[in-house]
Design an enzyme around this catalytic site. Structure first.
Site, mmCIF file in Angstrom:
data_model
loop_
_atom_site.group_PDB
_atom_site.id
_atom_site.type_symbol
_atom_site.label_atom_id
_atom_site.label_comp_id
_atom_site.label_asym_id
_atom_site.label_seq_id
_atom_site.Cartn_x
_atom_site.Cartn_y
_atom_site.Cartn_z
ATOM 1 N N GLU A 1 0.743 -1.042 0.032
ATOM 2 C CA GLU A 1 -0.022 0.061 0.019
ATOM 3 C C GLU A 1 0.777 1.243 0.010
ATOM 4 O OE1 GLU A 1 -2.756 0.124 3.206
ATOM 5 O OE2 GLU A 1 -2.836 2.324 3.223
ATOM 6 N N ARG B 1 0.223 10.088 0.524
ATOM 7 C CA ARG B 1 0.779 11.553 1.466
ATOM 8 C C ARG B 1 1.820 12.344 0.914
ATOM 9 N NH1 ARG B 1 0.988 8.719 7.426
ATOM 10 N NH2 ARG B 1 -0.721 7.477 7.254
ATOM 11 N N THR C 1 -4.524 6.189 1.731
ATOM 12 C CA THR C 1 -4.581 7.330 2.244
ATOM 13 C C THR C 1 -5.594 8.076 0.978
ATOM 14 O OG1 THR C 1 -2.291 7.521 3.102
ATOM 15 C CG2 THR C 1 -3.602 9.567 3.365
ATOM 16 N N LYS D 1 -10.879 -1.914 6.260
ATOM 17 C CA LYS D 1 -9.785 -1.432 7.441
ATOM 18 C C LYS D 1 -10.233 -1.172 8.666
ATOM 19 C CE LYS D 1 -6.209 2.015 7.288
ATOM 20 N NZ LYS D 1 -5.114 2.482 6.411
#
Ligand code: ELE
Length: 208
Positions: free
Chosen positions: A40, A44, A68, A128
């Site tokens: 993943e 960011r 994100t 998640k």
């Protein structure tokens, strides 16, 4: 592939922050070599989308996704960059629609039973659990299993070598996520041997 399938590929999903897209391919190779093919890359940093594209093109054994994902446009851009799955820390109806529209498997983030129920109404059963430790940790997830046995979670946030095996032992945990496999200093220094070793330790966590 549907989101639930991600759980079968690896016990641990490394959550990667990349400042330099040039590091993406050697990093991904180290993770795959260590036994963790699901990666993943968090959105960011400005380098994230380029990193996803490079891994998708150059490391065929990796299954690279975007993390994100917080705005609807993040979902589209990640898919266009070559992401094979999407992960968000929380979810809104707009974000859910945008992730679904890509056709990619996605793990929307939840921290409460109500948030999980809202997604379940759309038929989503893989989520998640974020921020795992701060939101209640192993005890909380175990409590959700009674009323919501059909949901499997990827707990992330405060998960590391000390508690990952305990999370993985829960019946409603499909895999765990975390940044510990790719420490910032190892990534900065290009210490791929260290990343490979951390990945191998993490890959060995699933006992059965
Ligand atoms: O970036 C995202 O989309 C997130 O939801 C947050 C990350 O998954 C966690 O920050 C990782 O947590 P640590 O392993 O404790 O560092």
């Amino acid at each position: 592939m549907i989101a639930d399938d991600l759980f079968d590929l690896a016990p641990v999903v490394p959550v990667v922050v990349l400042d330099d897209a040039d590091a993406a391919v050697p990093l991904a190779r180290a993770l795959v070599d260590g036994g963790l093919p699901v990666i993943e890359v968090t959105l960011r940093t400005p380098a994230a989308l380029a990193a996803i594209t490079r891994i998708a093109a150059e490391v065929p054994d990796a299954v690279v996704g975007a993390g994100t994902v917080v705005r609807p446009q993040d979902a589209e851009r990640s898919a266009a960059a070559g992401a094979r799955f999407l992960v968000s820390p929380g979810c809104t109806s707009r974000l859910q629609a945008a992730m679904a529209a890509t056709g990619l498997p996605f793990l929307p983030g939840v921290a409460t039973a109500s948030e999980a129920l809202a997604l379940l109404e759309s038929g989503i059963t893989a989520m998640k659990f974020f921020p795992a430790e701060a939101a209640g940790g192993i005890g909380y997830l175990n409590s959700l299993r009674g009323p919501l046995p059909q949901i499997r979670f990827c707990p992330t946030g405060g998960v590391g070598p000390k508690n990952a095996a305990d999370y993985l032992a829960l019946e409603n945990v499909g895999c765990v996520g975390g940044s510990w496999v790719t420490p910032a200093d190892a990534v900065r220094d290009g210490d791929w041997d260290r990343v490979r070793a951390l990945a191998a330790e993490a890959a060995a966590l699933r006992t059965g």
